[in-house]
Design a protein around this motif. Structure first.
Motif, short mmCIF file in Angstrom:
data_model
loop_
_atom_site.label_atom_id
_atom_site.label_comp_id
_atom_site.label_asym_id
_atom_site.label_seq_id
_atom_site.Cartn_x
_atom_site.Cartn_y
_atom_site.Cartn_z
N PRO A 9 0.85 -1.19 0.00
CA PRO A 9 0.00 0.00 0.00
C PRO A 9 0.89 1.24 0.00
CG PRO A 9 -0.29 -1.29 2.04
CD PRO A 9 0.89 -1.84 1.32
N CYS A 10 0.58 2.21 -0.86
CA CYS A 10 1.44 3.39 -0.96
C CYS A 10 0.63 4.67 -0.83
CB CYS A 10 2.15 3.44 -2.30
SG CYS A 10 2.96 1.94 -2.74
N GLN A 97 10.13 -0.36 6.65
CA GLN A 97 10.07 -0.68 8.09
C GLN A 97 9.86 -2.18 8.27
OE1 GLN A 97 7.11 2.29 9.52
NE2 GLN A 97 8.67 2.75 11.05
N1 UDP Z 1 -0.78 3.94 3.68
C1 UDP Z 1 -1.81 3.86 2.74
N2 UDP Z 1 -2.91 4.68 2.87
C2 UDP Z 1 -3.04 5.57 3.89
C3 UDP Z 1 -1.99 5.62 4.84
C4 UDP Z 1 -0.89 4.80 4.72
O1 UDP Z 1 -1.75 3.07 1.80
O2 UDP Z 1 -4.03 6.27 3.94
C5 UDP Z 1 0.41 3.06 3.52
C6 UDP Z 1 1.75 3.78 3.58
O3 UDP Z 1 2.14 4.24 2.31
C7 UDP Z 1 2.68 2.69 4.08
C8 UDP Z 1 1.77 1.85 4.96
O4 UDP Z 1 0.43 2.16 4.60
O5 UDP Z 1 3.18 1.87 3.03
C9 UDP Z 1 2.01 2.14 6.44
O6 UDP Z 1 1.89 3.51 6.69
P1 UDP Z 1 2.88 4.30 7.63
O7 UDP Z 1 4.29 3.91 7.33
O8 UDP Z 1 2.53 5.73 7.54
O9 UDP Z 1 2.46 3.73 9.04
P2 UDP Z 1 3.42 3.24 10.22
O10 UDP Z 1 4.47 2.36 9.61
O11 UDP Z 1 3.97 4.47 10.81
O12 UDP Z 1 2.50 2.48 11.12
#
Ligand code: UDP
Ligand code: MG
Length: 309
Positions: A9-10, A97
């Motif tokens: 998801p991006c 991550q």
């Molecule tokens: N993402 C998405 N839609 C959204 C928010 C986030 O597809 O509305 C994707 C984002 O690009 C990433 C993944 O979900 O690949 C995780 O998001 P993020 O890294 O911001 O979250 P964290 O790792 O901090 O929990």
């Protein structure tokens, strides 16, 4: 060779995507599967789509689909799961991550030990704000005590699944999707690997305290009826209490004839009961809201364009 579908998801990940692909390609050389990417552009406002188009020109195993607007990560995950065809499927964040170098280990474990799911878990919450860690832990304590679906603290969306598991998840047609719960609900033979938390390679996280709080409420409302039971229980309790008080005052005034007017206590009681009624209505309203959204049966996402069938 069997296909390993990688769902990514991006949302505004233009800077991270090229780095991500480089890393995963390196890892693919050590594995006896063909990695096919399914990038889901979730209404990014930066150059993510252009970057994806460029990447798909350079690499024929890059599939992308692009939403008509931002539908959220849950929707992107679903779109990815529906698009994949691979025998094995994994979900990864674009920001590295979720370390790609763990993929070979995950795949070996899945095949050799006959697991259906290899879930990934953060070993610690180092580097996270203290308050956030506290509330995250609290959330897991609450959800696990009120829901039959067990959710393990620190489990990421990063996971390797067999086709069978993906098909099972796709059987769940609900519109309000809380993936952490859905993944856990379907069951299957699962094991978890731990790894150290990592910083994002580029870009910014799209979560803040309030969005996380909202997300955890979703989780509870979607996977538990305990708040409804609690509301009913509070109602019954207050009925009993007021009945007991009525008896008490009735006999007190009958015996001692003590008609002292007490408007303060009356007001307090009225306010208290009123407050509780509103609280319970609010809780019930949350669930009715869910039902409303489910019955509308709106599509969970809309695709504007994609480069595969
Ligand atoms: N993402 C998405 N839609 C959204 C928010 C986030 O597809 O509305 C994707 C984002 O690009 C990433 C993944 O979900 O690949 C995780 O998001 P993020 O890294 O911001 O979250 P964290 O790792 O901090 O929990
Ligand atoms: Mg991230």
């Amino acid at each position: 060779m069997p296909e390993l579908s990688v769902i990514v998801p991006c949302f505004n990940e233009e800077a991270a995507l090229p780095l991500f692909i480089d890393e995963v390609e390196k890892v693919n050389l050590q594995m006896d599967v063909d990695i096919v990417y399914y990038f889901v552009n979730d209404g990014s406002t930066d150059q993510t789509l252009e970057v994806l188009k460029q990447l798909s020109k350079e690499n024929s195993r890059v599939c992308y689909l692009s939403f008509s607007r931002n539908f959220g990560k849950e929707a992107a995950l679903l779109a990815g799961l529906e698009a994949t065809k691979g025998e094995f499927v994994t979900v990864m964040d674009a920001d590295l991550q979720d370390p790609p170098e763990l993929l070979p280990k995950m795949l070996n474990l899945l095949r050799e030990e006959n697991y259906d799911v290899i879930g990934m878990k953060r070993a610690s919450r180092n580097g996270e704000p203290v308050i956030r860690s506290y509330f995250s832990r609290l959330f897991y304590r609450i959800i696990n005590s009120v829901s039959d679906t067990k959710m393990i603290d620190g489990v990421r969306d990063f996971r390797l699944m067999t086709r069978q598991v993906v098909d099972a998840i796709l059987e769940l047609k609900e519109v309000n999707r809380f993936s952490k719960g859905l993944f856990s609900w379907v069951g299957f033979r699962t094991t978890y690997l731990s790894y150290e938390n990592r910083e994002r390679i580029a870009g910014e996280t799209s979560w803040n305290f309030w969005t996380l709080l909202k997300y955890s409420m979703e989780g509870i409302v979607n996977f538990s009826e305990a708040p409804l039971t609690m509301a009913a229980f509070v109602g019954i309790l207050s009925c009993f209490l007021s009945f007991a008080m009525m008896l008490y005052y009735f006999f007190r005034d009958l015996i001692w004839n003590n008609p002292v007017p007490g408007w303060v206590s009356t007001t307090c009681i009225i306010l208290f009961i009123g407050g509780m009624q509103l609280l319970c209505l609010g809780i019930i309203g949350k669930y009715i809201g869910r039902i409303f959204l489910e019955t509308k049966k709106r599509p969970i996402y809309l695709i504007k364009e994609k480069n595969f069938d």
